[in-house]
Design a protein around this motif. Structure first.
Motif, PDB file in Angstrom:
ATOM      1  N   GLY A  75       0.819  -1.202   0.000  1.00  0.00           N
ATOM      2  CA  GLY A  75       0.000   0.000   0.000  1.00  0.00           C
ATOM      3  C   GLY A  75       0.852   1.250   0.000  1.00  0.00           C
ATOM      4  O   GLY A  75       2.054   1.211   0.296  1.00  0.00           O
ATOM      5  N   LEU A  76       0.211   2.370  -0.324  1.00  0.00           N
ATOM      6  CA  LEU A  76       0.886   3.667  -0.347  1.00  0.00           C
ATOM      7  C   LEU A  76      -0.066   4.713   0.209  1.00  0.00           C
ATOM      8  O   LEU A  76      -1.153   4.944  -0.341  1.00  0.00           O
ATOM      9  CB  LEU A  76       1.304   4.030  -1.773  1.00  0.00           C
ATOM     10  N   ALA A  77       0.323   5.335   1.327  1.00  0.00           N
ATOM     11  CA  ALA A  77      -0.500   6.367   1.945  1.00  0.00           C
ATOM     12  C   ALA A  77      -0.596   7.577   1.027  1.00  0.00           C
ATOM     13  O   ALA A  77       0.396   8.006   0.433  1.00  0.00           O
ATOM     14  CB  ALA A  77       0.091   6.767   3.297  1.00  0.00           C
ATOM     15  N   ALA A  78      -1.796   8.150   0.922  1.00  0.00           N
ATOM     16  CA  ALA A  78      -2.044   9.225  -0.038  1.00  0.00           C
ATOM     17  C   ALA A  78      -1.193  10.457   0.240  1.00  0.00           C
ATOM     18  O   ALA A  78      -0.819  11.175  -0.701  1.00  0.00           O
ATOM     19  CB  ALA A  78      -3.527   9.587  -0.032  1.00  0.00           C
ATOM     20  N   ASP A  79      -0.867  10.734   1.519  1.00  0.00           N
ATOM     21  CA  ASP A  79      -0.097  11.947   1.792  1.00  0.00           C
ATOM     22  C   ASP A  79       1.403  11.748   1.610  1.00  0.00           C
ATOM     23  O   ASP A  79       2.173  12.711   1.661  1.00  0.00           O
ATOM     24  CB  ASP A  79      -0.409  12.480   3.195  1.00  0.00           C
TER      25      ASP A  79
END
Length: 538
Positions: A75-79
């Protein structure tokens, strides 16, 4: 006149008898499998067989060590911020894994596959170092979260909120609560930069909080950092006690169930440990609690019997004390301890620094043995449904100990045994041949090497060993590739290679480079080093 010359070495000369040296005879030194794990504190004369001076990217086991698996971006956090903490919610059939950056909390139970980003579950925060615990009553279970700069967050299994609110009789606000825990169905909280704790009524989630000051108890000052329930039994029981720990390492222990009454909630004692390395730097281990401090990983059960100086002798991290203290001095705090129960492992993560770089300490709680992991740049760890996950820099969320590569790139695992003398101490020896055994499902490509006199340098090795895709083991072999009668049991393999090292003390090591789609199933067994002993060194 002819003189008959017999073929022999002349034993005399005009300078007297000639000394005829003995032919050097080589003999093997045996190095047992590294079942004692990583030990960096032993001096030259007290090195124990079965210990290792380097055990990087291996996991400690009951019989030695096995190479770790690779890692995959999940996953990749949006911020795009660094992932500072990870925590789990589990109630009934619902299991969620959350991670936090400085500005938001993300649900990474089923994230979008990178490079797509995962949207925040809740945002607008100013800090990502969260403390969490779960409180279950009246058929509901709530995840209670504090970060010390924003209002308390509550997750009930479906939604996030700040209700019900906590009210205070003084000027304290919910945003000042930095830590919380559950003791005998009562929530306790710690206020930022003070020696004041607060508590709610039994089974209450919100409402009026009552102050419980400890300024008169903690003589060394500082502020309250963490707390927990602790029992002489395994788990919660009749002997449950409530422990408060300050930033200066003072431990105040109370027994009872009603903090509003001195007769039913009494102080049992105040004890001293090293300075704690973070509010999440502790775990439960059986009937004990282990706290990561500047002195080492300290069992709370020992504080009743020993002073601070003597506690280092029973520290769980004693075998790696020098490396532990280097990391502690370089960071000062921000450490987290995470258990992986399915593998009986504990991961000790700490902020990135220039002294102990890109390192996670790994503890096997059954044996007390250690190793290190590198190349993950992990800032925090968590588990979900038996799998291992970690948060890293730039918002990436990973699954660990899976596949044979780190995001498609190979990685190397390195082992170096303890140093042993070939004969007596001070007698020079030369190593010529290394022989090492392995347990695995396929024969590894390996670089063997020898080192002398506490030289811990390790070579590089580019030949890649790939996992056995034909393995019939479920969740290991590849679909449509694995065969039903493929290798599923570990097989003994060995490797012999010429090596060179000369010194008073010798060690043997290996480098294995992992690659491919399948995790290597490979363990190190015993090794031997063929050496020729020479004259005693000056």
């Amino acid at each position: 006149m002819k003189i008959a010359v017999t073929p022999a070495r002349i034993g005399q000369s005009n300078r007297g008898n000639v000394s005829i040296g003995k032919q050097q005879v080589s003999a093997p030194i045996t190095y047992p499998a590294p079942k004692l794990g990583l030990v960096t504190t032993a001096d030259v004369a007290s090195q124990q067989p079965g210990s290792a001076l380097v055990m990087r990217n291996f996991l400690p086991t009951l019989t030695g060590c096995k190479i770790r698996g690779g890692s995959v971006k999940k996953g990749l956090a949006a911020d795009g911020g660094d992932i500072k903490s990870a925590f789990k919610y589990k109630y009934g059939t619902t299991e969620k894994l959350f991670v936090a950056t400085d500005s938001a909390i993300y649900d990474m139970s089923s994230p979008a596959v990178p490079p797509a980003t995962t949207a925040a579950a809740v945002s607008g925060f100013a800090g990502g170092d969260w403390c969490t615990f779960q409180h279950t009553n009246a058929g509901t279970s709530n995840l209670i979260c504090f970060n010390g700069v924003n209002d308390r967050q509550i997750y009930n299994g479906s939604t996030w909120s700040t209700s019900p609110a906590i009210t205070f009789s003084d000027s304290t606000t919910m945003a000042q609560l930095n830590y919380g825990w559950l003791f005998k169905n009562r929530q306790f909280f710690l206020k930022n930069a003070t020696l004041d704790a607060y508590y709610l009524p039994v089974n209450a989630i919100g409402g009026a909080a009552v102050v419980f000051p400890l300024g008169g108890v903690m003589k060394r000052g500082g502020s309250l950092l963490m707390g927990f329930s602790w029992s002489l039994e395994s788990g919660d029981g009749l002997s449950d006690m409530c422990a408060f720990i300050s930033t200066e390492g003072e431990v105040a222990v109370y027994a009872g169930d009603d903090p509003s009454s001195a007769s039913s909630f009494g102080l049992k004692g105040v004890y001293q440990i090293g300075k704690p390395l973070g509010k999440n730097a502790w775990i439960r281990a059986g009937g004990d609690v282990l706290v990561a401090t500047s002195d080492g990983l300290t069992p709370i059960s020992q504080v009743f019997q020993r002073d601070r100086q003597a506690l280092s002798l029973v520290s769980v991290s004693r075998p790696i004390e020098d490396e532990w203290k280097k990391a502690a001095n370089a960071t000062g705090g921000g450490w987290t301890l995470t258990q992986w129960p399915e593998q009986n492992l504990v991961f000790v993560s700490f902020p990135e620094n220039s002294v102990v770089t890109d390192t996670t300490f790994v503890l096997n709680v059954l044996t007390g043995r250690w190793s290190t992991i590198s190349n993950w740049k992990a800032l925090c760890y968590a588990t979900l449904q038996g799998g291992l996950f970690f948060g890293s820099i730039d918002g990436y969320f990973w699954q660990g100990d899976i596949t044979g590569t780190d995001d498609g790139l190979t990685f190397s695992a390195t082992y170096l045994s303890q140093f042993s003398p070939a004969g007596q101490f001070g007698q020079r020896a030369q190593a010529s041949l290394a022989h090492m055994y392995f347990l695995g499902k396929s024969k590894p490509k390996v670089r063997l090497f020898a080192r002398a006199d506490m030289d811990r340098s390790t070579p590089s090795f580019s030949d890649v060993t790939e996992g056995n895709t034909n393995s019939s083991e479920w969740d290991v072999g590849l679909w449509d590739v694995a065969v039903w009668d493929g290798v599923s049991q570990l097989v003994r393999y060995d490797s012999r290679q010429n090596v060179r090292a000369t010194g008073d003390m010798l060690a043997v090591g290996c480098v294995i480079t992992s690659g491919g789609a399948v995790k290597l199933d490979l363990e190190i067994d015993l090794a031997t080093l063929q050496v020729a002993a020479g004259e005693a060194s000056a």
